[in-house]
Design a protein around this motif. Structure first.
Motif, PDB file in Angstrom:
ATOM      1  N   LEU A  14     -11.752 -24.311  14.248  1.00  0.00           N
ATOM      2  CA  LEU A  14     -13.539 -25.357  14.410  1.00  0.00           C
ATOM      3  C   LEU A  14     -14.246 -25.091  13.141  1.00  0.00           C
ATOM      4  O   LEU A  14     -14.701 -25.387  12.753  1.00  0.00           O
ATOM      5  CB  LEU A  14     -13.831 -24.550  16.346  1.00  0.00           C
ATOM      6  CG  LEU A  14     -12.917 -25.418  17.102  1.00  0.00           C
ATOM      7  CD1 LEU A  14     -13.328 -24.601  18.014  1.00  0.00           C
ATOM      8  CD2 LEU A  14     -13.325 -26.643  16.644  1.00  0.00           C
ATOM      9  N   ALA A  18     -16.663 -26.782  10.911  1.00  0.00           N
ATOM     10  CA  ALA A  18     -17.764 -27.160  11.459  1.00  0.00           C
ATOM     11  C   ALA A  18     -18.511 -26.574   9.976  1.00  0.00           C
ATOM     12  O   ALA A  18     -19.732 -27.409   9.296  1.00  0.00           O
ATOM     13  CB  ALA A  18     -18.501 -25.489  12.529  1.00  0.00           C
ATOM     14  N   THR A  76     -20.023 -23.830  16.837  1.00  0.00           N
ATOM     15  CA  THR A  76     -19.583 -24.861  16.426  1.00  0.00           C
ATOM     16  C   THR A  76     -21.659 -25.772  16.922  1.00  0.00           C
ATOM     17  O   THR A  76     -20.785 -26.784  16.425  1.00  0.00           O
ATOM     18  CB  THR A  76     -18.601 -24.963  17.478  1.00  0.00           C
ATOM     19  OG1 THR A  76     -19.043 -24.762  19.176  1.00  0.00           O
ATOM     20  CG2 THR A  76     -17.190 -24.447  17.518  1.00  0.00           C
TER      21      THR A  76
END
Length: 239
Positions: A14, A18, A76
């Motif tokens: 993630l 990001a 995130t």
């Protein structure tokens, strides 16, 4: 009926996505306001913690908030913009393109706001501290009660572009916590979100307080001595 099972991405995956999304937005000249959490604590200031505590008190949200904590701590929420009555955010998920999250909050009623203004008129010292960036305990209690400034669950609506069928997905939950983290940086964003001009709130309280003092100055009380009484007591010719 068959269900498609999606594997949950790791936190590292993630974060890489990001970072890539943030760099891509930067190349396009878009100003981003990411939520950055230092350590495990999401919000440290009174207003940030009060927001998070209020959100967690809503029974309808309890089952989905934990996953939102994981997402917001993982960095995130790459963009979060707070405006009057609305929050718009980008949250990186398992897909390449970040999900778009919109949270709308109904404006505070004028009746409730007028009640708060009347209380503020009696606490001018606290209002002055508020203008200096401090948040006196008395005003904190005022804003946090049921008739205060924090919205109830029925006053909040949200939408996310992710395929999750749940009313409150983890991306929305991450943004809700991200709002609390943003209040750490600038507590006055809370008033911006609720559509309240702090300067106007303070100035009205001060003006009304002064007007009240002036009106009392013209009230004739038993403690005041008439000109005739002064003349009789001191044998003066008062004109």
């Amino acid at each position: 009926m068959s269900f498609v099972h999606y594997s949950q991405p790791t936190l590292l995956e993630l974060q890489k996505k990001a970072q890539a999304s943030t760099e891509k937005a930067g190349k396009k000249g878009r100003a981003m306001h990411p939520v950055v959490i230092q350590g495990r604590t999401i919000a440290k200031s009174y207003w940030g913690k009060a927001w998070c505590d209020t959100i967690e008190s809503y029974a309808d949200y309890s089952s989905r908030l934990d996953r939102g904590k994981r997402y917001v701590r993982g960095g995130t929420v790459i963009d979060l913009q707070i405006k009057k009555g609305v929050v718009k955010a980008l949250v990186q998920g398992r897909r390449v393109r970040p999900y778009k999250v919109t949270i709308e909050i109904q404006p505070i009623s004028q009746t409730r706001l007028n009640k708060i203004k009347k209380v503020c008129e009696k606490r001018i010292t606290d209002i002055e501290a508020l203008m200096n960036g401090d948040f006196p305990e008395d005003l904190q209690e005022l804003f946090l009660n049921k008739e205060g400034l924090f919205p109830g669950p029925r006053q909040i609506s949200f939408d996310c572009s992710c395929p999750d069928w749940a009313r409150l997905c983890k991306h929305v939950a991450a943004v809700l916590y991200g709002i609390g983290a943003m209040f750490d940086e600038n507590p006055f964003l809370f008033f911006e979100l609720r559509g309240i001009d702090v300067n106007s709130l303070v100035s009205e309280a001060l003006v009304n307080h002064v007007d009240q003092m002036l009106s009392h100055a013209h009230v004739h009380t038993k403690r005041m001595i008439d000109d005739k009484d002064i003349s009789d007591i001191f044998q003066l010719d008062v004109k």
